[in-house]
Design an enzyme around this catalytic site. Structure first.
Site, PDB file in Angstrom:
ATOM      1  N   ARG A 150      48.735-150.412  23.263  1.00 56.93           N
ATOM      2  CA  ARG A 150      48.802-150.392  24.741  1.00 56.93           C
ATOM      3  C   ARG A 150      48.655-151.798  25.324  1.00 56.93           C
ATOM      4  O   ARG A 150      49.227-152.109  26.361  1.00 56.93           O
ATOM      5  CB  ARG A 150      47.791-149.413  25.318  1.00 56.93           C
ATOM      6  CG  ARG A 150      46.379-149.918  25.432  1.00 56.93           C
ATOM      7  CD  ARG A 150      45.436-148.839  25.903  1.00 56.93           C
ATOM      8  NE  ARG A 150      44.175-149.413  26.367  1.00 56.93           N
ATOM      9  CZ  ARG A 150      43.790-149.407  27.639  1.00 56.93           C
ATOM     10  NH1 ARG A 150      44.560-148.860  28.564  1.00 56.93           N
ATOM     11  NH2 ARG A 150      42.640-149.933  27.988  1.00 56.93           N
ATOM     12  N   ASP A 151      47.913-152.666  24.638  1.00 52.32           N
ATOM     13  CA  ASP A 151      47.775-154.037  25.146  1.00 52.32           C
ATOM     14  C   ASP A 151      49.125-154.755  25.079  1.00 52.32           C
ATOM     15  O   ASP A 151      49.500-155.505  25.982  1.00 52.32           O
ATOM     16  CB  ASP A 151      46.734-154.808  24.326  1.00 52.32           C
ATOM     17  CG  ASP A 151      45.306-154.358  24.674  1.00 52.32           C
ATOM     18  OD1 ASP A 151      45.158-153.418  25.469  1.00 52.32           O
ATOM     19  OD2 ASP A 151      44.349-154.949  24.130  1.00 52.32           O
ATOM     20  N   PRO A 155      43.323-147.391  19.917  1.00 48.04           N
ATOM     21  CA  PRO A 155      43.246-147.368  21.384  1.00 48.04           C
ATOM     22  C   PRO A 155      43.587-148.687  22.063  1.00 48.04           C
ATOM     23  O   PRO A 155      43.711-148.725  23.288  1.00 48.04           O
ATOM     24  CB  PRO A 155      41.782-147.001  21.649  1.00 48.04           C
ATOM     25  CG  PRO A 155      41.044-147.443  20.436  1.00 48.04           C
ATOM     26  CD  PRO A 155      41.985-147.355  19.285  1.00 48.04           C
ATOM     27  N   CYS A 156      43.719-149.799  21.323  1.00 47.71           N
ATOM     28  CA  CYS A 156      43.934-151.096  21.989  1.00 47.71           C
ATOM     29  C   CYS A 156      45.284-151.740  21.685  1.00 47.71           C
ATOM     30  O   CYS A 156      46.040-152.052  22.609  1.00 47.71           O
ATOM     31  CB  CYS A 156      42.818-152.067  21.597  1.00 47.71           C
ATOM     32  SG  CYS A 156      41.218-151.578  22.245  1.00 47.71           S
ATOM     33  N   PHE A 157      45.576-152.004  20.413  1.00 49.23           N
ATOM     34  CA  PHE A 157      46.749-152.817  20.068  1.00 49.23           C
ATOM     35  C   PHE A 157      48.059-152.345  20.724  1.00 49.23           C
ATOM     36  O   PHE A 157      48.720-153.137  21.402  1.00 49.23           O
ATOM     37  CB  PHE A 157      46.939-152.889  18.554  1.00 49.23           C
ATOM     38  CG  PHE A 157      46.011-153.869  17.861  1.00 49.23           C
ATOM     39  CD1 PHE A 157      45.358-154.859  18.563  1.00 49.23           C
ATOM     40  CD2 PHE A 157      45.810-153.803  16.494  1.00 49.23           C
ATOM     41  CE1 PHE A 157      44.511-155.755  17.929  1.00 49.23           C
ATOM     42  CE2 PHE A 157      44.975-154.698  15.838  1.00 49.23           C
ATOM     43  CZ  PHE A 157      44.323-155.675  16.565  1.00 49.23           C
TER      44      PHE A 157
END
Ligand code: NAD
Length: 457
Positions: free
Chosen positions: A273-274, A269-271
């Protein structure tokens, strides 16, 4: 001294923060828009799925209560962490929709307070969001002034799903973006009591903290892609072995060994999209962030590249088993998972794909119409001529040769993380293919030799 803290948004991260803060002696009031979540916390149950959270909330329930009311929480605490979703929008930036709604509630409550309260945004946002997108909401709805009547900080956490509690209590450092000295000092004082490891608070301007948070994640994705590129190179060099190379360069303190194990693409969920969001920001500001775009592209095309590599092991219409559908071991999360993308790519090329994951139950509906998801490893492996092990999960490492072979004459096992034990690597009925290592030394030698001795070919 701050004793009473509000946590607004009791999801995977906020729920864990609430439990951790209570375990460190703070009185915590959690706020969520979901009645189910509020009820769970008030009954001493975990509001979200996260390792150790049920026990943490259960053990500390006398210091945690939850409510649907922002006002109740803000009026009865001195500092609040806001940790609600900031989903990616169509541009690749992070939407402030949920935070804006929470800030409206906080602003209205601040209007009724007659003393100072510090608001701390923890959700991931892009530079400028806190000061220019959100601070005006607090001032408008409270009728008060930031810096005089209330404080404001941006202070994200560096945690990984599955280890949120351990990571939050033992960080390398706390990142604190402060509107002013007083706001930053309030957050730093809480941090110093939260940390089990004396982690320092790195204090700076709000915008530098917003950039630091997202660039840290983005930098890790570059490191992962670099390791994956090294793995590809090693497969083409006689005797090449990415683990040997990574172990060596990882000894250099400037580099370090973490995230350098060449394997499969980054997900979750993070890498991803960040990285996309930072590139959006760079482009908007006119900065040269093409490197991030290339990295995203490199990671997104990893599945088709692997399917090309697998060609020698696959026949038309082969049944392929994919072990590992979550984005990492011990996780149920399939968001942006490389294993899921691999299933879709293989299915798109006409192969019969059967997946399995010990935790990722959602994979079944997400792969519907494309691939089967078996409910046991045995069912997944039953007809497979080729098995792809995409996560280094303990249940896969414990498999025996016979589990793969079944009643077939032979089977190809592709090990993306080189995690399977010797009996599988060496069994005569298993063609073992470790990604990141050279498996055709003759062809690799010929190719390399012709670079230096073209006359010999
Ligand atoms: N999950 C991670 O690994 C991770 C890591 C670092 C940062 N983050 C960031 O943390 C933020 C939250 O992530 P998460 O994974 O905990 O999300 P989540 O979806 O698990 O939880 C969010 C919670 O906020 C609640 N909520 C929504 N609007 C609200 C409002 N106005 N008031 C009160 N509650 C509200 C939801 O009901 C939900 O319970 C996001 O910005 C995310 O990018 C997440």
């Amino acid at each position: 001294m701050i004793e009473n803290i509000a946590v607004i948004g009791l999801g995977k991260l906020g729920g864990s923060m609430a439990g951790c803060l209570a375990s460190r002696g703070f009185n915590v009031i959690g706020v969520d828009v979901s009645q189910k979540t509020v009820d769970a916390v008030n009954a001493g149950r975990a509001p979200a799925e996260e390792t150790g959270l049920a026990q943490l909330i259960g053990t500390n329930k006398e210091r945690i209560r939850a409510t649907l009311s922002h006002e109740d929480a803000i009026l009865n605490t001195d500092l609040s962490f806001v940790i609600v979703p900031t989903p990616s929008d169509a541009r690749g930036a992070f939407s402030l929709q949920y935070v804006a709604y929470a800030f409206e509630g906080i602003g209205k409550a601040l209007a009724k307070r007659d003393n100072y309260h510090t608001v701390v945004l923890t959700s991931t946002v892009l530079p400028g969001s806190t000061r220019y997108g959100l601070l005006p909401i607090l001032e408008e709805f409270s009728g008060k002034r930031c810096g005089r009547d209330f404080g404001l900080c941006y202070s994200p956490e560096f945690i990984a799903l599955g280890t949120v509690i351990r990571d939050y209590l033992n960080p390398d450092f706390f990142l604190v973006g402060e509107f002013d000295e007083r706001s930053g000092a309030a957050v730093a004082s809480v941090n110093s009591r939260v940390a089990l490891n004396d982690a320092p608070s790195k204090r700076m301007s709000i915008e530098n903290a917003e950039l630091a948070k997202i660039s840290l994640n983005s930098y890790i994705t570059l490191k992962i892609s670099y390791a994956n590129m090294l793995a590809d190179l090693c497969e083409r060099i006689p005797g090449g072995d990415v683990d040997v190379v990574s172990d060596a360069i990882g000894m250099d303190k400037r580099i370090g060994r973490r995230y350098l194990t060449g394997g499969f693409g980054y997900g979750g969920p993070c890498f991803p999209r960040d990285n996309v969001a930072l590139n959006f920001m760079g482009k908007y500001l006119g900065a040269a962030t093409e490197l991030l775009e290339m990295n995203d592209d490199f990671n997104r095309t990893i599945s088709p590249r692997f399917v090309e590599k697998l060609k020698p092991y696959l026949r038309e219409g082969s049944t392929v088993a994919v072990l590992g559908l979550a984005y990492k071991p011990l996780s149920h999360v399939i968001e942006e998972s490389a294993g899921m993308y691999l299933c879709l790519t293989l299915a798109g090329r006409g192969f019969r794909v059967v997946g399995y994951d010990p935790l990722a139950a959602e994979a079944q509906s997400a792969l519907r119409l494309h691939a089967l998801v078996a409910d046991s490893i045995a069912a997944c492996l039953h007809d497979a001529e080729c098995v792809l092990v995409t996560t280094a999960d303990d249940v896969f490492k414990a498999l025996k040769p016979q589990d793969f072979i079944g009643n077939k004459e032979s089977v190809t096992v592709v090990d993306f993380w080189r995690c399977l034990p010797d009996p599988i690597r060496t069994h005569p009925s298993i063609r073992y293919v470790p990604m990141g290592r050279c498996i055709d030394n003759t062809a690799a030698t010929d190719k390399l030799q012709s670079l230096w001795r073209p006359d010999k070919n």
